[in-house]
Structures are given as structure tokens and as C-alpha cells.
Design a protein around this motif. Structure first.
Motif, PDB file in Angstrom:
ATOM      1  N   GLN A  61      42.241  38.841  40.876  1.00  0.00           N
ATOM      2  CA  GLN A  61      43.002  40.033  40.510  1.00  0.00           C
ATOM      3  C   GLN A  61      44.405  40.013  41.098  1.00  0.00           C
ATOM      4  OE1 GLN A  61      40.519  43.273  41.757  1.00  0.00           O
ATOM      5  NE2 GLN A  61      39.112  43.084  40.009  1.00  0.00           N
ATOM      6  N   LYS A  64      46.437  37.133  39.125  1.00  0.00           N
ATOM      7  CA  LYS A  64      46.649  37.259  37.676  1.00  0.00           C
ATOM      8  C   LYS A  64      48.049  37.742  37.301  1.00  0.00           C
ATOM      9  CE  LYS A  64      44.661  39.196  33.456  1.00  0.00           C
ATOM     10  NZ  LYS A  64      45.977  39.614  32.949  1.00  0.00           N
ATOM     11  N   ASP A  68      50.477  35.510  34.892  1.00  0.00           N
ATOM     12  CA  ASP A  68      51.013  36.004  33.625  1.00  0.00           C
ATOM     13  C   ASP A  68      52.532  35.932  33.605  1.00  0.00           C
ATOM     14  OD1 ASP A  68      48.450  36.510  32.847  1.00  0.00           O
ATOM     15  OD2 ASP A  68      48.516  38.659  33.289  1.00  0.00           O
TER      16      ASP A  68
END
Length: 410
Positions: A61, A64, A68
């Protein structure tokens, strides 16, 4: 006339060229490096899997958003990815515009009886403005240039003073091909009664295209130069269902693909009939159905997103033409038009594409039907058959399209 929406193009970049400013490129590269280092630090230098599920989820988490962002930045630095992404968005937008315009056109036609004439006229003008690249608009020509043009300056006659064939010659030049000229380029002489029938039917062509709608005032004002520019991508020719010889008293030959290939071998691949795949198909020997005038368009309507029938429907509506008169060519009509115009003009007239014809064939009784399409390659006419619509690809850079023709039976 209605033109198909402009085909997608990618911007050309030479080797080593970047679409970004130098300072912006350096800044983005620095961000990519920084994000990569941060992601590596989060993993703690571990090369194996994180066995604890809760810890793995927490790390994932946290990592990420940076991953991205890193992917987005790398794509921004890669011009190819950016071009492909933009092209796909443009195509989606274009397809949506076509649907919306067609829907508005349909609604405007349905509401014509209930709305005030001025309101419906304004709406149709707005729709036409959106479709400007797909509709035949009268070209703008400076007044002094137009004044220097006349249908027959030596006599002072205007366009409407001329006989019909001379009017079309004034507007289209050598791209107007009457029946006698078609017979000549096909190697024969036309009987007088046949020629008279074609001349009589020419009045219907004039009344449909130039005597009505937005062209009429320009014809009456003798705006020849503007009309010449407007029709520069069009040709008007006769389709004669017979191939006559030098002696019109002798029986003519039905005009079929087989007859054209035997008379004009130089337009086709130099192969025996046994070697060509289509010589044993029914359409090879099927003659032209009826004598007709055909107004043909140099440009094709792109069928990447829409079926030929939809493209032709929009084409007819945009130009206020009878829907039943705007037709998709058969393989014979397509080849016929190419041969006649090439022999008259000395060059291939039509834009190169996978021309989707309305001709289909069935290899055998149990096989599905296949579509026939035409294209030119190496100065030769090629005829191919396949199931479904042919697609563009880099190794065969021809877009699938339909060549529209407006038909006027004789």
C-alpha cells in the motif's frame, strides 16, 4: 461532398529527438530516479518474499502510489506511448462525434414539421459546420479571380447558356467522361441511339446535383471557379453494360470482370485464369446490371469504426442526396471506374485503400460468405477476398474504406 473524418496520424520524431523541453526532461528524469530509490529503500534491500501477510500488505500500500507515479512519468518520457495514448483518445472522440452528429441530423429531420423554418435551418447549418470536412461546401474564391473566369468568354455566355455536356466539362474538365468518350477508351464506338439515351439522362444528374439546394445560386451567379474547386475530387462517367468494338454494327460483349480483364490485361496481374483465385467465382462473369451515370468520389469513407452502409447513409444525408442513389460499388463497378479514369487521366484517380465492395462470394456450400475488396499496388489492380472487414496494419498500410458513387440510371 461528405468526407470521411481525417485518418489518425502520429507525429514524426527523428531518432534521439524528445517532445519535451530540455529542462523539463531533466526534471522528470530526476523524479524517476528519486522515486526508484525511494521504492528500493522501502523494500529494505530485501530480495526475497515478505512472508508476513500483514507486513506485505502494508508495504504494498505504501509503495503503490510511488509505483503508479513512476509508471506515469516513464510513459510521459516515452513519446511512443504518449502518441498511442493520445491517438486512441482522439479516435474515441471522433467516433462519438459521428454518432452524435447522425443523431442530431435525424432529430432535425423529424422535427422539421413542428419547428419554425428558420430554427430548423439554423440547426442544420450548425450540424453542417461540425461536419465541414465531410460535406461538399462551395469553395471561397476572390471576386476578382471569379470575375476573370467564364464558361465561354469569347461569346459572353454563362454556364446556364451552355449545353449540358459543355456545362459539366466547364466544371469537371477531363473528369467528365460522356458515353462516346467511355466507349472510345474501352476500344469501341457507341451506336447513336445508345449515346442519345445517355445524353437524355444527363439532365437528371444536373437537376439532382446542381439545380437544387445550395449550389443553385452559385450556378445562377456563374461562379464557375468556385464550383470547379468544389468538385475537384469528383468525376462523372458513364457505366455502359456492353463492350463495343470498332464496328458498332457488330454484337457487343457483355461488360463483365472477365471481359475487362481480357481486353485490358495490363491492368491486372499477369497470371493465367487458372492461377487467379476469383476466376471460378460467379461474380467474375456477372455483367453490369444497367446503364447509368455515376458521380464518383476520389476519396474514400473510412470504415474503421462504421460499416459501409452507415457511412453511405451519413454521406447521403449530409449532401441532401437521395439515400437510394448513394451506393456502395460492386467489384465490377470499382474495377470499371479505375480502368476508365486511368485511361482518360493517365494516372490512378482514387485514393489507395482496401475498397470494400458490396460483392460477396461463398468458396463452397458449407463455407461462410466472404467479402471482396479492391486496391491498387505496383500500378496494378488487385482483387482480394476475406471474411469480415480488412484492417489497417503496418505491413499493409491501407485503411478499410468504401468508395461512394451517386448513381443515375439511364
Amino acid at each position: 461532398m461528405l468526407k470521411e473524418m481525417e485518418r489518425p496520424r502520429t507525429e514524426e520524431l527523428t531518432d534521439g529527438e524528445s517532445p519535451l523541453e530540455p529542462d523539463e526532461e531533466v526534471r522528470l528524469k530526476h523524479q524517476v530516479l528519486e522515486l526508484s530509490q525511494r521504492i528500493t529503500a522501502m523494500a529494505g534491500g530485501e530480495s526475497g518474499l515478505i512472508e508476513d501477510v500483514a507486513t506485505a500488505q502494508e508495504v504494498a500500500q505504501k509503495v503503490k502510489p510511488y509505483v503508479d507515479r513512476l509508471v506515469a512519468l516513464e510513459r510521459l518520457l516515452n513519446p511512443v506511448d504518449r502518441i498511442i495514448d493520445k491517438r486512441s483518445r482522439i479516435e474515441e472522440l471522433r467516433a462519438g462525434i459521428v454518432d452524435d452528429v447522425a443523431e442530431v441530423e435525424g432529430l432535425s429531420g423529424d422535427l422539421g414539421e413542428t419547428l419554425a423554418p428558420q430554427l430548423i435551418t439554423d440547426l442544420q447549418c450548425e450540424v453542417a459546420a461540425v461536419k465541414r470536412d465531410r460535406k461538399l461546401f462551395v469553395a471561397e474564391v476572390p471576386a476578382e479571380e471569379e470575375a476573370a473566369t467564364g464558361a465561354a468568354p469569347e461569346t459572353g455566355r454563362t454556364l446556364l447558356d451552355l449545353p449540358l455536356e459543355e456545362r459539366f466539362t466547364a466544371l469537371l474538365g477531363s473528369r467528365f467522361i460522356p458515353a462516346s468518350r467511355v466507349a472510345e477508351v474501352l476500344g469501341g464506338t457507341l451506336p447513336q441511339d445508345v449515346r442519345t439515351a445517355y445524353e437524355r439522362a444527363l439532365a437528371r444528374v444536373w437537376d439532382t446535383i446542381l439545380a437544387n439546394g445550395e449550389f443553385r445560386p452559385h450556378v445562377e451567379q456563374n461562379r464557375i471557379k468556385a464550383l470547379q474547386r468544389t468538385f475537384r475530387d469528383y468525376a462523372l462517367l458513364c457505366r455502359i453494360p456492353w463492350l463495343y468494338g470498332p464496328d458498332p454494327a457488330l454484337p457487343p460483349t457483355p461488360c463483365s470482370l472477365e471481359a475487362l480483364r481480357r481486353r485490358f490485361e495490363g491492368f491486372f496481374l499477369d497470371l493465367s485464369e487458372r492461377s487467379l483465385w476469383y476466376t471460378d467465382q460467379a461474380f467474375y462473369r456477372t455483367p453490369l446490371a444497367q446503364p447509368q451515370w455515376a458521380l464518383v468520389d476520389r476519396q474514400y469513407l473510412n470504415c474503421t469504426f462504421k460499416k459501409p452502409s452507415i457511412r453511405l447513409l451519413i454521406y447521403a444525408r449530409a449532401n441532401q442526396l437521395p439515400i437510394q442513389a448513394v451506393r456502395q460499388k460492386s467489384v465490377l463497378e470499382d474495377v470499371y471506374d479505375r480502368i476508365v479514369l486511368q485511361r482518360v487521366l493517365g494516372e490512378f484517380f482514387f485514393e489507395s485503400c482496401n475498397s470494400i465492395t458490396n460483392t460477396v462470394y461463398q468458396p463452397d456450400r458449407k463455407a461462410p460468405h466472404k467479402q471482396v475488396y479492391v486496391y491498387d499496388k505496383d500500378a496494378l489492380i488487385r482483387i482480394s477476398g476475406k471474411r469480415g472487414t480488412p484492417h489497417w496494419r503496418p505491413t499493409r498500410p491501407r485503411w478499410p474504406g468504401v468508395m461512394p458513387s451517386v448513381l443515375f440510371p439511364v
